[in-house]
Design a protein around this motif. Structure first.
Motif, PDB file in Angstrom:
ATOM      1  N   UNK A 406       1.067  -1.347   0.281  1.00  0.00           N
ATOM      2  CA  UNK A 406      -0.166  -0.367  -0.021  1.00  0.00           C
ATOM      3  C   UNK A 406       0.833   1.378  -0.150  1.00  0.00           C
ATOM      4  N   UNK A 407       1.838   1.329   0.349  1.00  0.00           N
ATOM      5  CA  UNK A 407       2.556   2.012   0.649  1.00  0.00           C
ATOM      6  C   UNK A 407       3.136   3.405  -1.403  1.00  0.00           C
ATOM      7  N   UNK A 408       3.497   4.241  -1.717  1.00  0.00           N
ATOM      8  CA  UNK A 408       4.082   4.772  -2.974  1.00  0.00           C
ATOM      9  C   UNK A 408       4.749   4.142  -3.554  1.00  0.00           C
ATOM     10  N   UNK A 409       4.665   4.099  -4.919  1.00  0.00           N
ATOM     11  CA  UNK A 409       5.964   4.402  -5.124  1.00  0.00           C
ATOM     12  C   UNK A 409       6.547   5.319  -5.810  1.00  0.00           C
ATOM     13  N   UNK A 410       6.087   6.836  -5.995  1.00  0.00           N
ATOM     14  CA  UNK A 410       6.767   7.177  -6.368  1.00  0.00           C
ATOM     15  C   UNK A 410       6.356   8.161  -5.160  1.00  0.00           C
ATOM     16  N   UNK A 411       7.524   9.516  -4.336  1.00  0.00           N
ATOM     17  CA  UNK A 411       7.458   9.444  -3.403  1.00  0.00           C
ATOM     18  C   UNK A 411       8.026  11.201  -3.310  1.00  0.00           C
ATOM     19  N   UNK A 412       8.107  11.695  -4.796  1.00  0.00           N
ATOM     20  CA  UNK A 412       8.452  12.583  -5.103  1.00  0.00           C
ATOM     21  C   UNK A 412       6.573  13.787  -5.305  1.00  0.00           C
ATOM     22  N   UNK A 413       6.652  14.637  -5.683  1.00  0.00           N
ATOM     23  CA  UNK A 413       5.396  15.231  -5.880  1.00  0.00           C
ATOM     24  C   UNK A 413       4.392  14.719  -6.781  1.00  0.00           C
ATOM     25  N   UNK A 414       5.041  13.931  -8.055  1.00  0.00           N
ATOM     26  CA  UNK A 414       4.714  13.969  -9.074  1.00  0.00           C
ATOM     27  C   UNK A 414       4.623  12.100  -8.783  1.00  0.00           C
ATOM     28  N   UNK A 415       3.807  12.310  -7.935  1.00  0.00           N
ATOM     29  CA  UNK A 415       3.345  11.007  -7.331  1.00  0.00           C
ATOM     30  C   UNK A 415       2.817   9.615  -8.001  1.00  0.00           C
ATOM     31  N   UNK A 416       2.507  10.298  -8.915  1.00  0.00           N
ATOM     32  CA  UNK A 416       1.034   8.476 -10.239  1.00  0.00           C
ATOM     33  C   UNK A 416       2.559   8.114 -10.415  1.00  0.00           C
ATOM     34  N   UNK A 417       1.807   6.639 -11.129  1.00  0.00           N
ATOM     35  CA  UNK A 417       2.616   5.602 -10.997  1.00  0.00           C
ATOM     36  C   UNK A 417       4.193   5.990 -12.831  1.00  0.00           C
ATOM     37  N   UNK A 418       3.020   6.225 -13.172  1.00  0.00           N
ATOM     38  CA  UNK A 418       3.926   6.378 -14.809  1.00  0.00           C
ATOM     39  C   UNK A 418       4.775   8.278 -15.359  1.00  0.00           C
ATOM     40  N   UNK A 419       4.715   8.793 -13.805  1.00  0.00           N
ATOM     41  CA  UNK A 419       5.194  10.106 -14.068  1.00  0.00           C
ATOM     42  C   UNK A 419       6.636   9.582 -14.355  1.00  0.00           C
ATOM     43  N   UNK A 420       7.585   9.501 -13.702  1.00  0.00           N
ATOM     44  CA  UNK A 420       9.081   9.138 -14.284  1.00  0.00           C
ATOM     45  C   UNK A 420       9.207   7.937 -15.400  1.00  0.00           C
ATOM     46  N   UNK A 421      10.123   8.552 -16.384  1.00  0.00           N
ATOM     47  CA  UNK A 421      10.286   8.264 -17.364  1.00  0.00           C
ATOM     48  C   UNK A 421      11.922   8.629 -18.067  1.00  0.00           C
ATOM     49  N   UNK A 422      11.953   7.365 -19.184  1.00  0.00           N
ATOM     50  CA  UNK A 422      13.541   7.941 -19.890  1.00  0.00           C
ATOM     51  C   UNK A 422      12.237   8.212 -21.349  1.00  0.00           C
ATOM     52  N   UNK A 423      13.140   8.877 -22.072  1.00  0.00           N
ATOM     53  CA  UNK A 423      13.413   9.365 -22.967  1.00  0.00           C
ATOM     54  C   UNK A 423      12.548   8.775 -24.179  1.00  0.00           C
ATOM     55  N   UNK A 424      12.434   7.047 -23.747  1.00  0.00           N
ATOM     56  CA  UNK A 424      11.797   6.645 -24.977  1.00  0.00           C
ATOM     57  C   UNK A 424      10.785   6.172 -24.236  1.00  0.00           C
ATOM     58  N   UNK A 425       9.963   6.486 -23.085  1.00  0.00           N
ATOM     59  CA  UNK A 425       8.526   6.513 -22.565  1.00  0.00           C
ATOM     60  C   UNK A 425       8.495   4.939 -21.269  1.00  0.00           C
ATOM     61  N   UNK A 426       9.650   4.143 -21.252  1.00  0.00           N
ATOM     62  CA  UNK A 426      10.353   3.186 -20.166  1.00  0.00           C
ATOM     63  C   UNK A 426      10.284   4.056 -19.102  1.00  0.00           C
ATOM     64  N   UNK A 427      10.262   3.043 -17.981  1.00  0.00           N
ATOM     65  CA  UNK A 427       9.858   3.444 -16.548  1.00  0.00           C
ATOM     66  C   UNK A 427      11.261   3.260 -15.781  1.00  0.00           C
TER      67      UNK A 427
END
Length: 686
Positions: A406-427
């Protein structure tokens, strides 16, 4: 999520979301109802006259804590023939009160059966958000002689809703009814009280401290008048600025939240409907935004966050010693540890931001006593940055949840699951380190060095912190710079590979001061360039990136709070024109939302849509969106505390006209600030 035909009233710990008739018919997927401290105390509240549902002529949300509904029987085509008027007037404070008024416009007497169907599912707010209301305890309803008692119990956890009326009523398990006779032009009134109880050990109501604080309408009105009177006055040649400021000031008053342990002291709750509680990150950002206008919120926020600072290693709550909480909840799922928010510590930015706020608050207030009071907590936060947050061992703040359920995956302010990615779109894999958090850590060390040197009598520690900050800045500018793009990477993966996408986070880097001077102009150019800046504001992710979506939660929408710190960062590095451009776009957008900026709105290009496109599930009001115009005012007027005085260096957008902010409070007493924007070509022609 309720649509535009819903009506919301709130008062910090309590809020009501209903249809435009005043009725409540909650489903598991909609946050309609009467809520308090993360639980729904009314899920059904439906008024009928002679068995017939009512239709709305209009409604008026008079103040944030009250609303009035004007209703008639029958369908819309029958309004002209209506012989009855029904008025529902309601207010929330520590409880919920509805005044029901019925007027007979007929030439003859009428007999009416007035019925209010009432029910409570006692859903935890997390259950409503997840669209699963599966109660593990016992629901009960007891019709007593003069009241209806709705309740829920699960072991020692007990919640109750008690409904009573000023007029005699017949109560049953599903509601209550009146049989009334009205002569021509006669009026009938009844005041309905709905009391909510969170029953703790020994039968004590855990909410009594809140109930005694401002439950009556006159007390709420007086409190709001005092709140507005204490705040600085904003006058503007173009009314949009002063009108938006007034709306924000009222919404900020509505979002004041009283944690159970504070005995009436308030801090900013994050937002309606999902986040009417204490957050670390959101409360701190909001306090930073509103310091020139409501400085008292910062002191309470710092104290309560310091009191709840992490003290141990707890994988379920993602807790470490020195870590500042992310979120605190009071509902059933937290009480039974079905989710970890009691409190939950899964954010990596709240801890350095705690130090940032303490220093900024002292600069404005001169409150040395609080700086000394929180020295231990501040040192613990800095220790967490260096020892517990560096999961990879390379001097950066990283995150990876230990509570994998139940913890948060992304723990920065952009905390949705897909908010952090490489330029090719992969996580990227975990742990992850986002760029803006490193900036916050740099800023925290620089600010703490000042506190240590001036107030903690520890110059050696101050020197150490400054050396560490300088090393971090040098290291960061080496590892995060995307040379072929001319910007900083959004994040690093554990192998040091860059998430090389262009994002709004680079504006936070300017605000923190970690950007190398010779790179600042490139960052400013990106922020107001066509890929990031839509004309309404800076997008969270640049147009052209693989994951860009103008209505993607953190992948292309515009967040007003984000833009306010982007503008502040631009101003810090001397890009006053660019800061004014961002401010102007957001303030223009605010006029389309009647001065109440939502959590986020669409990132579409301004000349494509002609108006800002609403994001469908955005919180509104939301604290850091409410604080946005206040920080933009500070940025445009160049308000900065400096050696015990307030410096004013205005730079307004072209065509904005004159703005004055009167009675700005601080260690200097109260001062005024004035500014005038340059005329545009149309104004020159006139």
């Amino acid at each position: 999520m309720p649509g535009s035909n819903t009506v919301r009233i709130l008062d910090g710990n309590t809020f009501v979301v209903s249809e435009d008739t005043g009725d409540i018919e909650a489903t598991p997927s909609e946050p309609t109802g009467l809520f308090s401290l993360d639980m729904r105390y009314l899920s059904k509240w439906v008024l009928t006259v002679n068995g017939e549902r009512l239709n709305a002529l209009s409604y008026d949300d008079l103040q944030y804590y009250e609303a009035r509904f004007f209703l008639v029987p029958g369908m819309a085509t029958h309004y002209v023939d209506a012989k009855l008027s029904i008025i529902r007037e309601r207010a929330v404070g520590g409880s919920f009160r509805e005044t029901l008024t019925i007027l007979n416009h007929d030439e003859k007497a009428v007999d009416l059966e007035i019925r209010m169907d009432a029910g409570a599912d006692f859903a935890d707010l997390f259950q409503v958000k997840d669209e699963i209301v599966n109660k593990k305890g016992e629901l009960y309803a007891e019709a007593e002689g003069d009241r209806l008692r709705l309740g829920y119990r699960r072991g020692n956890f007990k919640r109750e809703t008690v409904i009573s009326s000023s007029q005699p009523a017949r109560y049953d398990r599903n509601g209550f009814a009146y049989s009334i006779h009205l002569e021509p032009n006669e009026q009938w009134d009844s005041v309905i009280d709905v009391q909510t109880f969170a029953v703790g050990p020994g039968g004590r109501d855990l909410r009594m401290g809140l109930r005694a604080h401002g439950t009556e309408r006159l007390a709420l009105q007086h409190d709001l008048e005092e709140w507005i009177a204490r705040a600085p006055k904003v006058n503007s040649e173009h009314g949009r600025v002063s009108a938006t400021y007034r709306r924000c000031l009222v919404d900020l008053a509505a979002l004041r939240f009283s944690p159970l342990s504070l005995g009436g002291q308030t801090l900013p709750a994050a937002g309606l409907p999902w986040f009417m509680t204490m957050f670390g990150r959101d409360s701190i950002f909001t306090c930073l935004q509103v310091l020139p206008f409501a400085p008292e919120l910062s002191k309470t926020t710092l104290r309560i966050l310091g009191a709840l600072q992490g003290t141990r290693f707890d994988d379920f709550r993602d807790e470490d010693p020195g870590r500042i909480l992310h979120e605190m909840r009071y509902g059933e799922t937290a009480a039974f540890e079905e989710q970890p928010h009691s409190p939950y510590y899964g954010s990596v930015d709240a801890t350095p931001l705690f130090v940032v706020l303490l220093d900024e608050y002292e600069k404005w207030s001169g409150d040395v006593a609080l700086v000394k009071e929180l020295e231990r907590e501040c040192r613990a936060a800095l220790h967490w940055i260096d020892d517990y947050a560096d999961l990879v061992g390379n001097g950066y703040i990283w995150y990876e949840r230990r509570n994998t359920d139940t913890g948060l995956e992304n723990q920065c302010w952009k905390d949705s699951w897909d908010s952090i990615s490489y330029a090719d779109g992969t996580l990227p894999p975990f742990p992850r380190a986002t760029c803006e958090v490193q900036g916050y850590a740099y800023d925290a060390k620089m600010r703490a060095a000042r506190l240590a040197r001036e107030f903690w009598d520890d110059p050696a520690y101050a020197d150490q912190l400054e050396r560490e900050a300088a090393a971090l800045k040098e290291r960061f500018n080496r590892d995060w710079w995307v040379a072929d793009g001319g910007f900083y990477a959004l994040a690093l993966d554990p192998d040091g590979r860059q998430c090389d996408v262009l994002s709004s986070n680079i504006g936070h880097l300017l605000w923190s001061g970690i950007v190398a001077d010779d790179r600042a102009a490139q960052i400013a150019e990106h922020l107001v360039g066509p890929r990031l800046f839509s004309g309404w504001g800076v997008r969270t992710l640049a147009e052209g990136e693989v994951r860009y979506n103008p209505i993607g939660y953190h992948n292309g929408t515009i967040w007003p709070f984000d833009n306010s710190f982007v503008a502040w960062g631009l101003r810090r590095y001397g890009f006053a024109e660019e800061a004014a451009t961002v401010a102007n776009g957001i303030l223009d957008a605010a006029t389309y939302f009647d001065g109440r900026l939502p959590e986020a709105f669409g990132g579409y290009q301004r000349d494509l849509t002609k108006f800002p496109v609403e994001y469908p599930t955005a919180c509104s009001p939301q604290a850091w969106s409410t604080g946005t115009p206040m920080l933009l005012l500070r940025t445009m007027l160049g308000l900065e505390p400096h050696e015990g005085h307030l410096a004013v260096d205005p730079r307004l957008p072209v065509g904005m006209g004159r703005i004055e902010v009167l009675d700005i409070p601080g260690r200097w007493g109260k001062v005024d600030a004035f500014a005038r924007g340059r005329l545009n070509m149309d104004q020159l022609a006139d």
